[in-house]
Write a protein that holds these residues in place. Structure first.
Motif, mmCIF file in Angstrom:
data_model
loop_
_atom_site.group_PDB
_atom_site.id
_atom_site.type_symbol
_atom_site.label_atom_id
_atom_site.label_comp_id
_atom_site.label_asym_id
_atom_site.label_seq_id
_atom_site.Cartn_x
_atom_site.Cartn_y
_atom_site.Cartn_z
ATOM 1 N N TYR A 117 0.683 18.028 -7.807
ATOM 2 C CA TYR A 117 1.597 17.932 -6.669
ATOM 3 C C TYR A 117 1.364 16.588 -6.003
ATOM 4 N N ILE A 118 2.426 15.943 -5.568
ATOM 5 C CA ILE A 118 2.308 14.678 -4.827
ATOM 6 C C ILE A 118 3.497 14.545 -3.894
ATOM 7 N N GLU A 119 3.223 14.037 -2.693
ATOM 8 C CA GLU A 119 4.279 13.782 -1.708
ATOM 9 C C GLU A 119 3.897 12.533 -0.933
ATOM 10 N N ALA A 120 4.862 11.664 -0.725
ATOM 11 C CA ALA A 120 4.621 10.429 0.026
ATOM 12 C C ALA A 120 4.328 10.752 1.482
ATOM 13 N N LEU A 121 3.371 10.025 2.046
ATOM 14 C CA LEU A 121 3.061 10.135 3.475
ATOM 15 C C LEU A 121 3.579 8.880 4.162
ATOM 16 N N ALA A 122 3.995 9.015 5.412
ATOM 17 C CA ALA A 122 4.490 7.872 6.193
ATOM 18 C C ALA A 122 3.364 6.877 6.403
ATOM 19 N N ASP A 123 3.721 5.605 6.411
ATOM 20 C CA ASP A 123 2.723 4.549 6.648
ATOM 21 C C ASP A 123 2.188 4.595 8.048
ATOM 22 N N LEU B 269 0.846 -1.186 0.000
ATOM 23 C CA LEU B 269 0.000 0.000 0.000
ATOM 24 C C LEU B 269 0.884 1.239 0.000
ATOM 25 N N LEU B 270 0.614 2.148 -0.937
ATOM 26 C CA LEU B 270 1.338 3.409 -1.041
ATOM 27 C C LEU B 270 0.367 4.543 -0.752
ATOM 28 N N ILE B 271 0.783 5.510 0.066
ATOM 29 C CA ILE B 271 -0.103 6.597 0.485
ATOM 30 C C ILE B 271 0.589 7.932 0.230
ATOM 31 N N PHE B 272 -0.165 8.850 -0.393
ATOM 32 C CA PHE B 272 0.399 10.132 -0.796
ATOM 33 C C PHE B 272 -0.551 11.289 -0.495
ATOM 34 N N GLU B 273 0.025 12.458 -0.261
ATOM 35 C CA GLU B 273 -0.708 13.721 -0.226
ATOM 36 C C GLU B 273 -0.668 14.277 -1.647
ATOM 37 N N THR B 274 -1.804 14.810 -2.126
ATOM 38 C CA THR B 274 -1.848 15.371 -3.484
ATOM 39 C C THR B 274 -2.616 16.693 -3.485
ATOM 40 N N ASN B 275 -2.637 17.325 -4.648
ATOM 41 C CA ASN B 275 -3.500 18.490 -4.829
ATOM 42 C C ASN B 275 -4.610 18.173 -5.841
ATOM 43 N N ILE B 276 -4.968 16.908 -5.927
ATOM 44 C CA ILE B 276 -6.066 16.465 -6.790
ATOM 45 C C ILE B 276 -7.346 16.675 -5.987
#
Length: 72
Positions: free
Chosen positions: A66-72, A3-10
């Motif tokens: 914009y996208i940035e990885a968030l900690a699990d 599972l990959l989790i990201f913050e975006t501006n979508i």
């Protein structure tokens, strides 16, 4: 699978649709969602082990978001 989790501006359904076909056609992306109600517009991706965080970041950035990885 991971599972990959990201913050975006979508931030809208229209923007989600603009990236939908790319995610849907990618063989290593099994399931994905963007939480438009969350302040960080969190993108969650269930993927095979063949795709990395960096791969997802590059895909999203190619679409101009914009996208940035968030900690699990």
């Amino acid at each position: 699978m991971h599972l990959l989790i990201f913050e975006t501006n979508i931030k809208s359904e229209e923007k989600v649709k603009s990236i939908q076909s790319t995610f849907s056609k990618h063989n290593d992306i099994l399931k994905w969602s963007i939480d438009l109600e969350d302040v960080d517009n969190v993108l969650k991706i269930e993927a095979t082990d063949n795709i990395t965080e960096t791969d997802i970041i590059n895909i999203v950035k190619t679409h101009g978001f914009y996208i940035e990885a968030l900690a699990d």
